[in-house]
Design a protein around this motif. Structure first.
Motif, PDB file in Angstrom:
ATOM      1  N   GLY A  18      93.511  42.655  90.154  1.00 43.29           N
ATOM      2  CA  GLY A  18      92.211  42.142  90.540  1.00 43.29           C
ATOM      3  C   GLY A  18      91.595  41.288  89.443  1.00 43.29           C
ATOM      4  N   VAL A  19      90.335  40.938  89.596  1.00 44.59           N
ATOM      5  CA  VAL A  19      89.669  40.056  88.638  1.00 44.59           C
ATOM      6  C   VAL A  19      89.412  40.813  87.334  1.00 44.59           C
ATOM      7  N   PRO A  20      89.842  40.274  86.201  1.00 42.52           N
ATOM      8  CA  PRO A  20      89.568  40.951  84.923  1.00 42.52           C
ATOM      9  C   PRO A  20      88.066  41.007  84.646  1.00 42.52           C
ATOM     10  N   ASP A  21      87.637  42.078  83.996  1.00 40.58           N
ATOM     11  CA  ASP A  21      86.244  42.169  83.563  1.00 40.58           C
ATOM     12  C   ASP A  21      85.984  41.230  82.394  1.00 40.58           C
ATOM     13  N   ILE A  22      86.976  41.136  81.517  1.00 44.37           N
ATOM     14  CA  ILE A  22      86.857  40.345  80.294  1.00 44.37           C
ATOM     15  C   ILE A  22      88.143  39.556  80.088  1.00 44.37           C
ATOM     16  N   ILE A  23      87.998  38.311  79.680  1.00 42.27           N
ATOM     17  CA  ILE A  23      89.151  37.498  79.292  1.00 42.27           C
ATOM     18  C   ILE A  23      88.964  37.080  77.843  1.00 42.27           C
ATOM     19  N   VAL A  24      89.990  37.273  77.035  1.00 46.04           N
ATOM     20  CA  VAL A  24      89.971  36.825  75.643  1.00 46.04           C
ATOM     21  C   VAL A  24      91.016  35.714  75.496  1.00 46.04           C
ATOM     22  N   ASN A  25      90.538  34.491  75.371  1.00 49.88           N
ATOM     23  CA  ASN A  25      91.431  33.346  75.191  1.00 49.88           C
ATOM     24  C   ASN A  25      91.812  33.247  73.720  1.00 49.88           C
ATOM     25  N   ASN A  26      92.859  33.997  73.381  1.00 56.90           N
ATOM     26  CA  ASN A  26      93.281  34.183  71.998  1.00 56.90           C
ATOM     27  C   ASN A  26      94.461  33.310  71.600  1.00 56.90           C
ATOM     28  N   ALA A  27      95.298  32.899  72.552  1.00 55.87           N
ATOM     29  CA  ALA A  27      96.507  32.143  72.213  1.00 55.87           C
ATOM     30  C   ALA A  27      96.148  30.908  71.395  1.00 55.87           C
ATOM     31  N   ASN A  63      79.043  50.759  66.896  1.00 57.88           N
ATOM     32  CA  ASN A  63      78.490  51.739  67.820  1.00 57.88           C
ATOM     33  C   ASN A  63      79.013  51.544  69.231  1.00 57.88           C
ATOM     34  N   GLY A  64      79.397  52.639  69.853  1.00 56.48           N
ATOM     35  CA  GLY A  64      79.719  52.596  71.277  1.00 56.48           C
ATOM     36  C   GLY A  64      81.051  51.941  71.574  1.00 56.48           C
ATOM     37  N   VAL A  65      81.413  51.976  72.842  1.00 58.17           N
ATOM     38  CA  VAL A  65      82.644  51.369  73.311  1.00 58.17           C
ATOM     39  C   VAL A  65      82.312  50.511  74.515  1.00 58.17           C
ATOM     40  N   GLY A  66      81.120  49.958  74.512  1.00 61.83           N
ATOM     41  CA  GLY A  66      80.738  49.076  75.604  1.00 61.83           C
ATOM     42  C   GLY A  66      80.520  49.800  76.909  1.00 61.83           C
ATOM     43  N   GLY A  67      80.092  51.063  76.827  1.00 64.30           N
ATOM     44  CA  GLY A  67      79.848  51.807  78.056  1.00 64.30           C
ATOM     45  C   GLY A  67      81.003  52.747  78.344  1.00 64.30           C
ATOM     46  N   ALA A  68      80.757  53.668  79.248  1.00 67.97           N
ATOM     47  CA  ALA A  68      81.733  54.713  79.503  1.00 67.97           C
ATOM     48  C   ALA A  68      82.859  54.261  80.427  1.00 67.97           C
ATOM     49  N   SER A  69      82.600  53.275  81.257  1.00 70.78           N
ATOM     50  CA  SER A  69      83.596  52.898  82.246  1.00 70.78           C
ATOM     51  C   SER A  69      84.722  52.088  81.630  1.00 70.78           C
ATOM     52  N   SER A  70      85.897  52.259  82.192  1.00 67.19           N
ATOM     53  CA  SER A  70      87.062  51.528  81.721  1.00 67.19           C
ATOM     54  C   SER A  70      86.982  50.069  82.160  1.00 67.19           C
ATOM     55  N   ARG A  71      87.333  49.171  81.265  1.00 67.00           N
ATOM     56  CA  ARG A  71      87.348  47.732  81.567  1.00 67.00           C
ATOM     57  C   ARG A  71      88.776  47.241  81.678  1.00 67.00           C
ATOM     58  N   THR A  72      88.941  46.160  82.402  1.00 71.34           N
ATOM     59  CA  THR A  72      90.223  45.455  82.453  1.00 71.34           C
ATOM     60  C   THR A  72      90.077  44.182  81.642  1.00 71.34           C
ATOM     61  N   VAL A  73      90.887  44.059  80.600  1.00 66.30           N
ATOM     62  CA  VAL A  73      90.760  42.948  79.662  1.00 66.30           C
ATOM     63  C   VAL A  73      92.054  42.149  79.625  1.00 66.30           C
ATOM     64  N   LEU A  74      91.957  40.858  79.913  1.00 66.73           N
ATOM     65  CA  LEU A  74      93.107  39.959  79.852  1.00 66.73           C
ATOM     66  C   LEU A  74      93.091  39.254  78.496  1.00 66.73           C
ATOM     67  N   ILE A  75      94.216  39.317  77.782  1.00 69.72           N
ATOM     68  CA  ILE A  75      94.331  38.705  76.461  1.00 69.72           C
ATOM     69  C   ILE A  75      95.499  37.724  76.466  1.00 69.72           C
ATOM     70  N   THR A  76      95.234  36.457  76.161  1.00 72.19           N
ATOM     71  CA  THR A  76      96.329  35.499  76.008  1.00 72.19           C
ATOM     72  C   THR A  76      96.862  35.577  74.578  1.00 72.19           C
ATOM     73  N   GLY A  77      98.127  35.221  74.405  1.00 71.60           N
ATOM     74  CA  GLY A  77      98.729  35.333  73.083  1.00 71.60           C
ATOM     75  C   GLY A  77      98.741  36.760  72.586  1.00 71.60           C
ATOM     76  N   ALA A  78      99.092  37.681  73.485  1.00 71.03           N
ATOM     77  CA  ALA A  78      98.972  39.113  73.182  1.00 71.03           C
ATOM     78  C   ALA A  78     100.161  39.685  72.417  1.00 71.03           C
ATOM     79  N   SER A  79     101.200  38.894  72.194  1.00 70.56           N
ATOM     80  CA  SER A  79     102.437  39.460  71.657  1.00 70.56           C
ATOM     81  C   SER A  79     102.434  39.619  70.139  1.00 70.56           C
ATOM     82  N   LYS A  80     101.451  39.007  69.442  1.00 70.50           N
ATOM     83  CA  LYS A  80     101.432  39.123  67.975  1.00 70.50           C
ATOM     84  C   LYS A  80     100.020  38.887  67.450  1.00 70.50           C
TER      85      LYS A  80
END
Length: 241
Positions: free
Chosen positions: A91-100, A9-26
């Protein structure tokens, strides 16, 4: 607290978020980046492989809105520079996903080469610590932020032949719970077990049977919703998609 999430359900609210993802290439990082961009969110991705980052950016919706930077989570100085560049450009990311992350080749612990063991620990544990070191102070200044540390079912149990990987993900769980007690109100640090997904890392352990499990793209549909819906109230949680 260990919580499973299966909601769509939902997309976490209507506003756009900035999400930083490590290890994003695969793998999971790439699939999550594509899904978030498709939903209209801004993606900041980093990886050690610039050509794969460039290829990914070309596939994203409105590629000019996103930022992809070469960085090595194992290197504190590389992440320090990443934080500086991200602040200047997005600027400061809203969310960081430490995926690497990485895994050792299937082997008994006494047969795992020292260099391979070090690479697993340096990537999976020190890599997360380097990100926390440089991005939490930025989130504190902003008084809000969500950090998702990718864990594993093997960070909550043990398995033969992957002891270095299990040790690293147990460390991620402990690091997450401890740091959650250190951050101020408004910030959440959580551990996320993605489940068993058909990635290169799984194939290195399971061989051809890895293909029996869900694809990263299917996982990203659920994971994106979950991550976007996290709030400060989730601080310290151990979650499962």
């Amino acid at each position: 607290m260990t919580t499973s999430f299966n909601g769509m359900n939902g997309v976490g609210g209507a506003s756009s978020r900035t999400v930083l993802i490590t290890g994003a290439s695969k793998g999971l990082g790439r699939a999550l980046a594509l899904e978030l961009a498709k939903r209209g969110h801004t993606v900041i991705g980093c990886s050690r492989t610039q050509d794969k980052l460039s290829s990914l950016q070309s596939e994203l919706s409105s590629p000019e809105n996103h930022l992809f930077l070469n960085a090595d989570v194992k290197s504190n100085s590389s992440i320090e520079e990443l934080a500086r560049a991200v602040m200047e450009k997005k600027g400061v990311p809203d969310i960081i996903v430490n995926n690497a992350g990485t895994i050792n080749r299937n082997n008994k612990i006494w047969e795992v080469p020292e260099e391979e063991f070090d690479t697993v620990i340096d990537t999976n544990v020190k890599g997360v610590a380097n990100m926390l070191r440089h991005f939490i102070p930025l989130m504190i200044t902003r008084k809000q932020g969500i950090i998702v540390n990718m864990s594993s079912g093997w960070g909550r149990s043990g398995a033969a032949l992957v002891a270095p990987y299990c040790a690293s993900k147990w460390a991620v769980e402990g690091l997450t719970r401890s740091v959650a007690k250190e951050v101020p109100d408004g910030i959440a640090v959580v551990a996320l077990n993605p489940g068993v997904i058909n990635t290169d890392m799984l194939a290195s352990c399971f061989g051809n049977s890895a293909a029996l499990y869900q694809a990263p793209e299917a996982w990203a549909l659920k994971a994106a919703t979950m991550i976007l819906n996290l709030t400060a109230a989730d601080n310290g949680a151990s979650l499962t998609v």
